[in-house]
Design a protein around this motif. Sequence first.
Motif, short mmCIF file in Angstrom:
data_model
loop_
_atom_site.label_atom_id
_atom_site.label_comp_id
_atom_site.label_asym_id
_atom_site.label_seq_id
_atom_site.Cartn_x
_atom_site.Cartn_y
_atom_site.Cartn_z
N LEU A 197 0.82 -1.21 0.00
CA LEU A 197 0.00 0.00 0.00
C LEU A 197 0.86 1.26 0.00
N TRP A 198 1.96 1.23 0.74
CA TRP A 198 2.85 2.40 0.77
C TRP A 198 3.51 2.61 -0.59
N ALA A 199 3.97 1.52 -1.21
CA ALA A 199 4.59 1.63 -2.55
C ALA A 199 3.58 2.19 -3.55
N LEU A 200 2.33 1.76 -3.46
CA LEU A 200 1.29 2.29 -4.35
C LEU A 200 1.04 3.77 -4.09
N GLU A 201 1.06 4.16 -2.82
CA GLU A 201 0.87 5.57 -2.48
C GLU A 201 2.01 6.43 -3.04
N ARG A 202 3.22 5.93 -2.93
CA ARG A 202 4.37 6.66 -3.47
C ARG A 202 4.27 6.75 -4.99
N MET A 203 3.83 5.67 -5.65
CA MET A 203 3.67 5.70 -7.10
C MET A 203 2.63 6.73 -7.51
N GLU A 218 2.17 9.44 -6.19
CA GLU A 218 2.83 10.75 -6.06
C GLU A 218 3.97 10.91 -7.07
N GLY A 219 4.11 9.92 -7.98
CA GLY A 219 5.13 10.00 -9.02
C GLY A 219 6.48 9.42 -8.66
N GLU A 220 6.57 8.78 -7.50
CA GLU A 220 7.82 8.16 -7.08
C GLU A 220 7.77 6.67 -7.37
N VAL A 221 8.92 6.08 -7.56
CA VAL A 221 9.00 4.63 -7.74
C VAL A 221 9.67 4.06 -6.50
#
Length: 115
Positions: A72-78, A80-83
């Motif tokens: 879920l955190w990785a998806l949230e960062r994605m 926001e445009g982050e990988v």
Amino acid sequence: MSYRNFDGEEALIEWECIFTGRSFDEVVAADEPGVAADPDDGEGPMVLAVSEALQDALAAAGQPRLVEVGRLWALERMAEGEVFDQEIATQLLSGLSRLAQGLRERDRRLYCWTA
């Protein structure tokens, strides 16, 4: 182990939101994470006190929950445009979980140093 650069304060807030179901605004309004030391008034390194709710959630989380929060955190960062790789996120959270467990057993707090 080395992890890519990310905002530690923002990560603590996002993890607390995911673990507890509280909104970003609720966590920020509660002044979480707490500032333990900030000699440069937000312009340099600081030490943040991880909230008791997040520390307890990390200490209690089993591996399936850590994988879920990492995803879920990785998806949230994605969003926001982050990988940010989910596997790395899970490794990071797993390490913090072990640390939180050890600190809970000794009635100690978890802190995050940011630069």
